[in-house]
Design an enzyme around this catalytic site. Structure first.
Site, mmCIF file in Angstrom:
data_model
loop_
_atom_site.group_PDB
_atom_site.id
_atom_site.type_symbol
_atom_site.label_atom_id
_atom_site.label_comp_id
_atom_site.label_asym_id
_atom_site.label_seq_id
_atom_site.Cartn_x
_atom_site.Cartn_y
_atom_site.Cartn_z
ATOM 1 N N THR A 1 -7.311 11.357 12.888
ATOM 2 C CA THR A 1 -8.783 11.492 12.922
ATOM 3 C C THR A 1 -9.357 11.007 14.253
ATOM 4 O OG1 THR A 1 -8.718 9.472 11.600
ATOM 5 C CG2 THR A 1 -9.536 11.444 10.534
ATOM 6 N N GLY B 1 0.828 -1.215 0.000
ATOM 7 C CA GLY B 1 0.000 0.000 0.000
ATOM 8 C C GLY B 1 0.854 1.254 0.000
ATOM 9 N N ASN C 1 -1.575 14.351 7.744
ATOM 10 C CA ASN C 1 -1.942 14.148 6.326
ATOM 11 C C ASN C 1 -0.739 13.678 5.516
ATOM 12 O OD1 ASN C 1 -4.058 15.865 7.527
ATOM 13 N ND2 ASN C 1 -4.874 15.871 5.429
ATOM 14 N N ASP D 1 -15.648 18.619 7.471
ATOM 15 C CA ASP D 1 -14.319 19.223 7.501
ATOM 16 C C ASP D 1 -14.168 20.163 8.686
ATOM 17 O OD1 ASP D 1 -13.202 17.960 5.393
ATOM 18 O OD2 ASP D 1 -13.402 19.595 3.968
ATOM 19 N N TYR E 1 -14.260 5.408 10.438
ATOM 20 C CA TYR E 1 -12.833 5.161 10.181
ATOM 21 C C TYR E 1 -12.013 5.558 11.419
ATOM 22 C CZ TYR E 1 -8.087 6.184 8.754
ATOM 23 O OH TYR E 1 -6.710 6.262 8.710
ATOM 24 N N LYS F 1 -9.748 3.220 14.413
ATOM 25 C CA LYS F 1 -8.371 3.470 14.860
ATOM 26 C C LYS F 1 -8.343 3.651 16.381
ATOM 27 C CE LYS F 1 -6.402 3.379 10.822
ATOM 28 N NZ LYS F 1 -5.496 2.285 10.451
ATOM 29 N N ASN G 1 -6.358 -3.273 -2.282
ATOM 30 C CA ASN G 1 -6.290 -1.831 -2.542
ATOM 31 C C ASN G 1 -4.868 -1.442 -2.910
ATOM 32 O OD1 ASN G 1 -7.259 0.782 -2.761
ATOM 33 N ND2 ASN G 1 -6.862 1.269 -0.609
ATOM 34 N N ARG H 1 -4.139 22.136 7.015
ATOM 35 C CA ARG H 1 -3.786 20.794 7.448
ATOM 36 C C ARG H 1 -2.278 20.663 7.629
ATOM 37 N NH1 ARG H 1 -8.414 21.098 7.753
ATOM 38 N NH2 ARG H 1 -10.075 19.660 7.146
ATOM 39 N N SER I 1 -4.278 7.193 13.078
ATOM 40 C CA SER I 1 -4.591 8.416 12.333
ATOM 41 C C SER I 1 -5.003 9.533 13.276
ATOM 42 C CB SER I 1 -5.742 8.138 11.351
ATOM 43 O OG SER I 1 -6.249 9.358 10.835
HETATM 44 C C1 WQD Z 1 -7.503 18.409 3.026
HETATM 45 C C2 WQD Z 1 -8.051 19.820 2.798
HETATM 46 C C3 WQD Z 1 -10.399 19.899 2.366
HETATM 47 C C4 WQD Z 1 -10.221 17.856 -1.532
HETATM 48 C C5 WQD Z 1 -8.141 12.886 5.296
HETATM 49 C C6 WQD Z 1 -8.703 11.843 6.189
HETATM 50 C C7 WQD Z 1 -7.720 11.476 7.274
HETATM 51 C C8 WQD Z 1 -6.361 11.157 6.700
HETATM 52 C C9 WQD Z 1 -5.885 12.264 5.772
HETATM 53 C C10 WQD Z 1 -6.129 8.749 6.769
HETATM 54 C C11 WQD Z 1 -9.373 20.069 3.486
HETATM 55 C C12 WQD Z 1 -9.609 20.389 1.155
HETATM 56 C C13 WQD Z 1 -9.898 18.421 -0.308
HETATM 57 C C14 WQD Z 1 -10.675 18.699 -2.593
HETATM 58 C C15 WQD Z 1 -10.449 20.609 -1.163
HETATM 59 N N1 WQD Z 1 -6.384 9.890 6.061
HETATM 60 N N2 WQD Z 1 -10.003 19.767 -0.132
HETATM 61 N N3 WQD Z 1 -10.773 20.045 -2.364
HETATM 62 O O1 WQD Z 1 -9.868 15.566 5.140
HETATM 63 O O2 WQD Z 1 -7.736 16.563 6.155
HETATM 64 O O3 WQD Z 1 -7.985 14.085 6.012
HETATM 65 O O4 WQD Z 1 -6.904 12.475 4.780
HETATM 66 O O5 WQD Z 1 -5.734 8.663 7.900
HETATM 67 O O6 WQD Z 1 -8.247 10.353 7.922
HETATM 68 O O7 WQD Z 1 -9.828 12.383 6.832
HETATM 69 O O8 WQD Z 1 -7.642 15.422 3.916
HETATM 70 O O9 WQD Z 1 -6.975 15.824 1.607
HETATM 71 O O10 WQD Z 1 -9.394 15.215 2.061
HETATM 72 O O11 WQD Z 1 -8.550 17.488 2.708
HETATM 73 O O12 WQD Z 1 -10.553 21.845 -0.981
HETATM 74 O O13 WQD Z 1 -10.994 18.237 -3.732
HETATM 75 O O14 WQD Z 1 -8.282 20.002 1.395
HETATM 76 O O15 WQD Z 1 -11.561 20.692 2.573
HETATM 77 O O16 WQD Z 1 -9.392 21.417 3.941
HETATM 78 P P1 WQD Z 1 -8.394 15.494 5.349
HETATM 79 P P2 WQD Z 1 -8.159 15.929 2.495
#
Ligand code: WQD
Length: 338
Positions: free
Chosen positions: A129, A13, A181, A297, A151, A155, A38, A233, A127
């Protein structure tokens, strides 16, 4: 002379494959256990190409206890890095039972096989989260747990199970690492993030827009109480995450005990800042537009990385420009993934 064999579940992965590279660089021999649900078997060839080492594979599923035990029958395992599991927040809301089955029951099987085989070192892929949205930034290990989706709950449950197991068996040495992230790719561009279908996360979506595979990025909300109104982030290079796993392994092998550590850079980067950094790396402008906020979010989320530095002597070394340059190299070398 190579050091010990380390079982890497989910080693084909995204994070697992980068951890295999870091293990080889530190002189360990990874043994990958993966069902390729995956991931692609091609990843193993790529890891061998990068490390110039043969990588052992046992194909199997963490829901099959006997298949996990087969690894310990074939190899003398010194420690385990457990990555195998599902990781899409939205999917976990749609299909919670699959997430509890694979992430929780699967982890119980791995922990049980570890105890049956006399192995006493395991690192768990957790994570940030698990912290939910009740905490002020930066998020430290003493921040409140309040997962907001299945999810994150899975964890959190596995971390509780690990803590109970350590309390019941004094000889176990376990660590849980909570990533913020993870993004980017190995600097060779040979391995990287290869999401199935339309990417749900910002970085892979951004990279596919830059490569022309997707037409435009939608920025989810620009009225957050942040420096530029967009979400912030803690984006951490996947090789920094991999290096943190080796540092945790070395700690467990030498000091032992139970560790719960947040793995981030401690820096918050906004969506707009990431877009601009990626445009610099790709040498081209990226079409984007503001859209509505995405449900669930939070505005701002970044780590307090001080415990990782204090306990593991580890801190993230790669900044956002390196992240984007490495991600872009992976994207253009592998426009359709593996
Ligand atoms: C980041 C920022 C969005 C997509 C997720 C999981 C978390 C972890 C990391 C596993 C936010 C913005 C996103 C888009 C955007 N994974 N965004 N347009 O939500 O912080 O965390 O990934 O452990 O569990 O929840 O990451 O990359 O989805 O979003 O504006 O098309 O980008 O609103 O501010 P997130 P993300």
């Amino acid at each position: 002379m190579s050091k010990d064999k380390i079982l890497v579940t989910g080693g084909a992965g995204y994070i697992g494959s980068h951890a295999c590279v870091a293990l080889c660089e530190a002189g360990y021999q990874p043994v990958i256990f993966d069902n390729f649900s995956n991931s692609s078997p091609k990843v193993i060839d790529r890891v061998e190409q990068i490390t110039k080492k043969g990588i052992s594979l046992v194909e199997g599923d963490v829901l099959n206890f006997d298949q996990i035990m087969e690894v310990f029958r074939q190899h003398s395992i010194k420690g385990i890095m457990h990555f195998a599991g599902c990781k899409a927040v939205g999917e976990s809301v749609q299909d919670p039972l699959s997430y509890y089955r694979i992430n929780v029951t699967g982890s119980i099987n791995v922990l049980d096989a570890m105890c049956h085989s006399g192995v006493d070192v395991l690192i768990f892929s957790s994570s940030a989260t698990i912290f939910g949205d009740l905490n002020a930034n930066p998020i430290s290990e003493s921040s409140t747990f309040s997962p907001k989706n299945p999810y994150g709950q899975t964890k959190r449950f596995v971390e509780e199970i690990m803590a109970d197991l350590v309390a019941s068996k004094a000889n176990l040495n376990l660590a849980t690492l909570r990533y913020f992230n993870p993004v980017g790719a190995h600097q060779t561009g040979l391995i990287g993030e290869d999401p199935k279908g339309i990417p749900q996360n910002l970085m892979p979506y951004l990279a596919q827009v830059a490569a022309g595979r997707l037409s435009k990025l939608e920025v989810f909300g620009h009225d957050y109480p942040t420096k530029d109104g967009t979400g912030i982030r803690d984006y951490i290079h996947v090789m920094d995450v991999a290096d943190a796993h080796v540092a945790a392994l070395e700690y467990l092998l030498s000091e032992g005990g139970y560790l719960a550590i947040n793995i981030g850079t401690g820096q918050g980067i906004s969506v707009l800042e990431l877009i601009h950094a990626f445009e610099r790396a790709a040498g081209r402008s990226i079409p984007w537009d503001f859209g509505p906020r995405r449900d669930g979010d939070v505005a701002e989320y970044y780590a307090d990385p001080s415990l990782a530095e204090q306990k593991l002597g580890w801190r993230a070394k790669r900044g956002i420009d390196t992240i984007c340059t490495d991600m872009w190299r992976w994207q253009i070398n592998n426009p359709l993934g593996y």
